[in-house]
Design an enzyme around this catalytic site. Structure first.
Site, PDB file in Angstrom:
ATOM      1  N   ARG A   1       0.828  -1.212   0.000  1.00  0.00           N
ATOM      2  CA  ARG A   1       0.000   0.000   0.000  1.00  0.00           C
ATOM      3  C   ARG A   1       0.862   1.262   0.000  1.00  0.00           C
ATOM      4  NH1 ARG A   1      -5.687   1.450   1.255  1.00  0.00           N
ATOM      5  NH2 ARG A   1      -6.178  -0.766   1.256  1.00  0.00           N
TER       6      ARG A   1
ATOM      7  N   ARG B   1      -3.124   3.131  11.117  1.00  0.00           N
ATOM      8  CA  ARG B   1      -3.988   4.021  10.345  1.00  0.00           C
ATOM      9  C   ARG B   1      -3.314   4.507   9.064  1.00  0.00           C
ATOM     10  NH1 ARG B   1      -7.172   8.780  13.570  1.00  0.00           N
ATOM     11  NH2 ARG B   1      -8.969   8.989  12.185  1.00  0.00           N
TER      12      ARG B   1
ATOM     13  N   PHE C   1      -2.055   2.289   6.881  1.00  0.00           N
ATOM     14  CA  PHE C   1      -1.556   0.985   6.433  1.00  0.00           C
ATOM     15  C   PHE C   1      -0.448   1.093   5.383  1.00  0.00           C
ATOM     16  CE2 PHE C   1      -2.078  -3.433   4.871  1.00  0.00           C
ATOM     17  CZ  PHE C   1      -2.235  -4.082   6.076  1.00  0.00           C
TER      18      PHE C   1
ATOM     19  N   GLU D   1      -8.990   6.700   7.503  1.00  0.00           N
ATOM     20  CA  GLU D   1      -7.564   6.834   7.192  1.00  0.00           C
ATOM     21  C   GLU D   1      -7.182   8.053   6.349  1.00  0.00           C
ATOM     22  OE1 GLU D   1      -5.915   2.302   7.102  1.00  0.00           O
ATOM     23  OE2 GLU D   1      -7.346   2.863   5.541  1.00  0.00           O
TER      24      GLU D   1
END
Length: 778
Positions: free
Chosen positions: A325, A357, A359, A730
């Site tokens: 990510r 938070r 990721f 997020e």
């Protein structure tokens, strides 16, 4: 119900898109909210404590637990030899994360044994009486040290590629090259990890766990105990914060408590103290970003090549998807014509890092913003101008393709930034700050406007599903259960609003009970900002099924077409008759209408081929932007956030009050990550920032002195999400990047903005001071 009642009900009805208080807000502030440690425990409950290693990397030659076992009040001591099933709690099932260490210690603070005693104090005191004999091994707590020792990656790296970045870099008229350190972060939830295990008959066990992923706990407990998953019930009513730290990390506490509970046939509570929790559990991954970029003399990016190395810790945990990510968000809101991005989740002798938070997205985004900043300083331009020149284009333009080959089809970043630039008076304030810095000897100021584009969906496609169970009782009250967990973010309230809206009843009529694996099975973690998207749609599906049955019942019972039946606030209109909702439901029950439904939802359109690095991992993007102004003391490095203005996109908000609170909190947490929150290991591999006394989270006094937060009320999600809303958990975290960039401008002013300060994160006062002194010396 008379006409006055109808009017009153219509006014207080609680559909979606309304400001409603968090369902437990009054309990939070009054102390009435029950957490696991507040529960009345069964008589005879025992308490557990962990026996931890005091080496970063070593072989255990001997372990003497005799003094531990002889301690009065100690009931049981367990090591890896007592585990009935597989000694592995890694979420990827790679066999690299033992529940209890066997022969090899991989990080300082690794759990080796546990003590069960009559009280928590006895168990903790006894755990410290163990005698170890070690053979010490070389250890690496840092990425660079791990490379020197030849440590391998904990999982397969990812490569994202489009075009020919290497050739494009060589041809680019201008180039930059550098590296950036991006620090980790402690979750610092208010409630530490905790598990309460209560044994049942046969192989049954019930576990109350402070977790974002009850199904994960269920599977791990079953694996450790070697029992079927159906024998394990996991309950979670609420958490005192999670932020990703309770997605996988709760397994160790739940599994050990369950193991002892079944062995002793007594309830077991396992609650580490704050120091132990911070030592034993993973954090946000530290990153070392190596980057190259080619650009033209107007600041248009032509090519980017970057490697994102992460301190993974001793096992894989979630380091693979986290670093994936990071690459997905290395572009942020910018189009890279030719790009090559690689990840490097490298093993270290530290606790295994985990979800936090964003990721990995925040770390990727910060690296991308450093490229923008360097280009701006190289061309002596406002970084905002470089940002705007490199934004993804609007739908239909060729500059819409991401490095992972997903087309950006919902781009509103141009409007977000334009509106915020105007509403915050950015240009005038920047000119004023430059003028101020020319005459101020000690205090220098900076301002920055930074954007956010954040993809929404789990990149592991199977997690993009959810279930919900809805019952309507004879009195018209509604019971709702879904797979999402409540950690203070307001998920329960939002999903209850969805149900109240569908049935047009007051929110008080909807009761959400504790998340439990016995009602909704195979749930995904409440993570990836997907809680409302997934569980809201699952609840909607259950309501739709119930309404179809009720429409059919009313049409038959009153002999009217379905078109003449409507759910109105707290009543149902059938033809010319209006029936109070409870009376209508009672008649449906008497007619033997099934008043229970299981709803289900799976996210459409998404697909991802990791091996090829292509696909559509995200259903949509959430956007936002922030402007922060800071002042720094060039003699001490101390600083203050003077003002922050935010415009953030949540689509058509399900609950604007809750969403605004999420944006505010996320910004402060993000700013804390990039400024004051620093993780530090000593030369023995010990985490020294393991307590509130040594780890500095933002205080109330650290928030911006002027804090203006606004939602983009005109935004409507193009995708068919619940209420056309967008995720909010997020994306706003990364709005804190504007603080780091503003600090950079303030520092750069001491050298007349000729040199990019290249501030690493966190930009602590010490780092700010060193950067000032470095630039003053140039």
């Amino acid at each position: 119900m008379n006409k006055i009642d109808f009017v009153f009900a219509e006014e207080i009805s609680a559909p979606v898109h309304k400001d409603l208080r968090h369902d437990s807000a009054h309990k939070h502030v009054s102390g009435e909210a029950d957490y696991i440690d507040d529960m009345v425990v069964p008589e005879g409950t025992l308490h557990m404590a962990a026996g931890l290693s005091d080496r970063a990397h070593a072989d255990i030659l001997s372990l003497d637990l005799s003094e531990v076992e002889k301690t009065p009040g100690v009931v049981l001591v367990m090591t890896h030899k007592d585990i009935p099933g597989h000694n592995d709690i890694g979420p990827n099932h790679r066999g690299d994360e033992p529940l209890l260490a066997e022969k090899r210690i991989e990080f300082h603070g690794q759990m080796v044994f546990v003590v069960v005693a009559e009280t928590r104090e006895i168990a903790r005191a006894a755990a410290r009486m163990a005698k170890f004999t070690y053979h010490d091994l070389p250890h690496a707590t840092d990425i660079l040290d791990a490379r020197k020792l030849g440590y391998k990656m904990v999982t397969e790296p990812l490569t994202l590629s489009r075009g020919d970045a290497v050739s494009a870099l060589k041809k680019a008229p201008l180039r930059i090259k550098g590296e950036m350190r991006v620090g980790g972060q402690e979750h610092f939830y208010l409630e530490s990890h905790i598990a309460l295990a209560i044994p049942g008959e046969d192989d049954e066990i019930t576990v109350w766990s402070s977790t974002q992923h009850p199904s994960e706990i269920q599977h791990m407990v079953a694996s450790i105990l070697q029992i079927p998953v159906h024998a394990v019930t996991v309950n979670t009513r609420r958490m005192g914060g999670g932020f990703g730290g309770k997605e996988t990390q709760g397994s160790q506490f739940a599994a050990l408590a369950a193991m002892a509970a079944k062995r002793l046939n007594r309830a077991i509570k396992f609650r580490p103290d704050r120091d132990e929790d911070m030592t034993m559990t993973g954090k946000r991954h530290d990153f070392l970003v190596d980057y190259e970029a080619g650009f033209d003399d107007e600041g248009h990016i032509l090519a980017v090549k970057a490697n994102y190395a992460a301190r993974a810790g001793f096992s894989s945990d979630l380091s693979g998807p986290v670093t994936d990510r990071a690459l997905f968000h290395a572009d942020n809101a910018y189009y890279y014509p030719d790009v090559l991005l690689t990840s490097e989740p490298i093993k270290t002798n530290t606790v295994s890092n985990t979800a936090f938070r964003g990721f990995g997205g925040p770390q990727g985004l910060v690296g991308g913003e450093r490229i923008i900043e360097e280009i701006a300083y190289a061309l002596r331009l406002d970084p905002l101008e470089i940002r705007k020149r490199n934004f993804y284009a609007i739908e239909g333009d060729e500059r819409c393709l991401t490095p992972y080959h997903q087309k950006v089809e919902d781009n509103i970043i141009h409007r977000i930034v334009s509106e915020l630039e105007e509403s915050s008076d950015y240009q005038a304030r920047r000119k004023a700050i430059i003028a101020f810095n020319k005459t101020s000897r000690v205090i220098r100021k900076g301002i920055a406007l930074t954007p956010v584009k954040f993809g929404i969906s789990f990149t592991f496609t199977p997690f993009n599903q959810a279930g919900a169970l809805v019952h309507i009782y004879q009195d018209g009250s509604i019971h709702l259960n879904h797979g999402g967990t409540e950690m203070g973010q307001g998920l329960y309230t939002k999903v209850a609003q969805v149900l109240a809206d569908e049935f047009q009843v007051d929110i008080e009529r909807v009761k959400i009970t504790a998340t439990t694996t016995t009602k909704v099975p195979n749930t995904s973690a409440t993570a990836a900002s997907s809680g409302s998207d997934l569980n809201g749609m699952a609840a909607y599906d259950a309501a739709r099924q119930l309404k179809e049955r009720l429409y059919a019942f009313a049409a038959e019972r009153w002999g009217v077409p379905v078109a003449e039946i409507a759910f109105l606030p707290n009543r149902v209109r059938v033809g010319d008759e209006e029936i109070p909702f409870p009376h209508f439901i009672k008649q449906a029950y008497m007619a033997r209408v099934h008043l229970s439904a299981a709803g289900f939802y799976k996210t459409p359109k998404i697909h991802w081929d990791r091996a090829r690095g292509t696909g559509r991992p995200f259903l949509y993007y959430a956007y936002g932007a922030s402007v922060s102004e800071v002042s720094i003391d060039t003699l001490t490095g101390e600083y203050q956030i003077e003002r922050t203005d935010i415009l953030h996109d949540v689509g058509r908000s399900l609950n604007p009050a809750i969403d605004k609170g999420q944006v505010e909190g996320a910004f402060v947490q993000g700013a804390g990550w990039l400024t004051t929150e620093e993780l530090w290991w000593d030369d023995k591999g010990r985490l020294r920032t393991h307590a509130p006394s040594t780890y500095k989270i933002p205080l109330a006094s650290d928030r911006p002195r002027i804090f203006n937060v606004k939602l983009a009320e005109w935004s409507v999600n193009k995708e068919l999400t619940i209420g056309r809303s967008k995720a909010v958990g997020e994306p706003p975290f990364m709005l804190g990047v504007s603080v780091l960039e503003a600090l950079s401008m303030a520092v750069a002013s001491v050298a007349d903005y000729k040199v990019c300060p290249k501030l690493d994160a966190p930009a602590t006062p010490e780092r700010v001071l060193m950067a000032v002194e470095r630039l003053q010396a140039t």
